[in-house]
Design a protein around this motif. Structure first.
Motif, short mmCIF file in Angstrom:
data_model
loop_
_atom_site.label_atom_id
_atom_site.label_comp_id
_atom_site.label_asym_id
_atom_site.label_seq_id
_atom_site.Cartn_x
_atom_site.Cartn_y
_atom_site.Cartn_z
N SER A 144 0.82 -1.22 0.00
CA SER A 144 0.00 0.00 0.00
C SER A 144 0.85 1.26 0.00
O SER A 144 0.32 2.37 -0.17
CB SER A 144 -0.92 0.01 1.22
N LEU A 145 2.18 1.13 0.17
CA LEU A 145 3.04 2.30 0.18
C LEU A 145 3.09 2.93 -1.21
O LEU A 145 3.12 2.24 -2.23
CB LEU A 145 4.45 1.92 0.62
N THR A 146 3.14 4.25 -1.24
CA THR A 146 3.23 4.98 -2.49
C THR A 146 4.69 5.24 -2.85
O THR A 146 5.60 5.02 -2.05
CB THR A 146 2.49 6.32 -2.39
N LYS A 147 4.91 5.74 -4.06
CA LYS A 147 6.27 6.07 -4.49
C LYS A 147 6.91 7.08 -3.55
O LYS A 147 8.09 6.96 -3.18
CB LYS A 147 6.26 6.61 -5.91
N SER A 148 6.14 8.08 -3.11
CA SER A 148 6.68 9.09 -2.20
C SER A 148 7.04 8.48 -0.84
O SER A 148 8.01 8.92 -0.19
CB SER A 148 5.69 10.24 -2.02
N ASP A 149 6.29 7.47 -0.39
CA ASP A 149 6.63 6.77 0.85
C ASP A 149 7.96 6.04 0.70
O ASP A 149 8.79 6.02 1.62
CB ASP A 149 5.55 5.74 1.22
N LEU A 150 8.17 5.41 -0.45
CA LEU A 150 9.37 4.60 -0.67
C LEU A 150 10.62 5.46 -0.78
O LEU A 150 11.70 5.07 -0.33
CB LEU A 150 9.21 3.75 -1.93
N VAL A 184 1.81 0.94 7.94
CA VAL A 184 1.55 2.24 8.54
C VAL A 184 0.31 2.91 7.96
O VAL A 184 -0.11 3.97 8.42
CB VAL A 184 2.77 3.18 8.38
N LYS A 185 -0.28 2.30 6.93
CA LYS A 185 -1.47 2.86 6.30
C LYS A 185 -2.75 2.41 7.00
O LYS A 185 -3.76 3.10 6.97
CB LYS A 185 -1.51 2.45 4.83
N GLY A 210 0.47 1.53 17.67
CA GLY A 210 1.48 2.12 18.54
C GLY A 210 1.60 1.54 19.92
O GLY A 210 2.46 1.96 20.70
N SER A 211 0.76 0.54 20.25
CA SER A 211 0.80 -0.08 21.58
C SER A 211 1.05 -1.58 21.46
O SER A 211 0.60 -2.20 20.49
CB SER A 211 -0.51 0.16 22.33
N PRO A 212 1.72 -2.18 22.44
CA PRO A 212 1.95 -3.64 22.39
C PRO A 212 0.64 -4.40 22.29
O PRO A 212 -0.34 -4.08 22.97
CB PRO A 212 2.67 -3.93 23.71
N TYR A 213 0.62 -5.40 21.41
CA TYR A 213 -0.56 -6.23 21.23
C TYR A 213 -0.55 -7.35 22.28
O TYR A 213 0.51 -7.93 22.57
CB TYR A 213 -0.57 -6.84 19.84
N SER A 214 -1.72 -7.67 22.84
CA SER A 214 -1.79 -8.66 23.90
C SER A 214 -2.81 -9.77 23.64
O SER A 214 -3.24 -10.45 24.57
CB SER A 214 -2.11 -7.98 25.24
N LYS A 225 -3.09 -0.01 12.32
CA LYS A 225 -1.67 0.07 11.96
C LYS A 225 -0.92 -0.96 12.82
O LYS A 225 -1.10 -1.01 14.03
CB LYS A 225 -1.14 1.47 12.22
N ILE A 226 -0.08 -1.77 12.18
CA ILE A 226 0.55 -2.87 12.91
C ILE A 226 2.06 -2.90 12.65
O ILE A 226 2.54 -2.38 11.65
CB ILE A 226 -0.07 -4.23 12.56
N LYS A 227 2.76 -3.52 13.60
CA LYS A 227 4.20 -3.77 13.42
C LYS A 227 4.57 -5.09 14.08
O LYS A 227 4.12 -5.37 15.20
CB LYS A 227 5.03 -2.64 14.04
#
Length: 232
Positions: A144-150, A184-185, A210-214, A225-227
């Motif tokens: 989903s990232l755009t060229k400007s994101d990359l 991040v999208k 932005g918070s730890p998943y439990s 948004k996930i990481k």
């Protein structure tokens, strides 16, 4: 049948019918959000939903192909099965093998089992299984990232990959084959719940908004948004 036995049956049935599923990859239409849905997606959904209805009749099904869920009241203490029949449909209809099936089961509000299945790659991971762990400098990127994101990504110290399948990306992050994967999208709950829960099981840091998943259930009321990261 236990929840984990249902997940095992999903793997077995999809593998048994893989040739039929793949024969439907060119029979697709475009949805309102400009993404594709194929008859392969719908066949996988039918296979999974039949197994759920026959073996876990008290569970409500939340599937990508039934969206949107307008006017539905969700209950965090109820039982649900969240399904992404084919994650990476763009890959699937284009003849690529990097697509996956994701399933997460919550019973009375508690996570009891998740599955990531990559049928054409002959690979899967589900709750209770062991897996190899790797060290990597590769960062997985969302398609989903755009060229400007990359353009603004750091150009030293990292390798980057864009695969176009959240299940593939999250499984790679769970195993440490990616040092990090994040979106991040914002994505839907069925895109991420299997990977988030398998990350917790295998010691990979997982974060939502932005918070730890439990391990909490996420509903299709918004995008998240996930990481996932081996680095914390």
């Amino acid at each position: 049948m236990s929840e984990n036995k249902v997940l095992e049956s999903i793997v077995e049935q999809i593998n048994l019918r893989l040739t039929e599923i793949c024969s439907l990859r060119q029979d697709f239409t475009k949805k309102e959000d400009d993404s594709f849905v194929s008859k392969g997606d719908l066949l996988v959904q039918d296979i999974v939903v039949e197994l759920i209805n026959n073996n876990l009749p008290d569970h409500n099904v939340i599937s990508e192909e039934d969206a949107p869920f307008e006017g539905v009241d969700f209950d965090e203490t109820s039982s649900y099965v969240i399904i992404d029949p084919i994650d990476g449909t763009e890959n699937f209809v284009s003849g690529l093998k990097e697509w996956g099936v994701g399933v997460s089961i919550y019973t009375k509000g508690k996570h009891v089992g998740s599955l990531i299945l990559l049928p054409e790659l002959n690979d899967f991971l589900m709750t209770g299984m062991k897996t190899d762990k790797y060290k990597s400098r590769i960062i997985g990127l969302s398609s989903s990232l755009t060229k400007s994101d990359l353009i603004v990504l750091p150009d030293e110290g990292f390798e980057y990959r864009i695969i176009g399948c959240s299940m593939y990306n999250m499984l790679s992050a769970v195993r440490g084959a990616y040092a990090r994967f994040e979106n991040v999208k914002g994505v839907n709950c069925w895109d991420v719940l299997p990977g988030l829960n398998l990350a917790l099981e295998h010691g990979t840091y997982a974060e939502v908004d932005g918070s730890p998943y439990s391990g909490q259930i996420l509903f299709p009321t918004r995008k998240y948004k996930i990481k996932l990261s081996s680095e914390g």
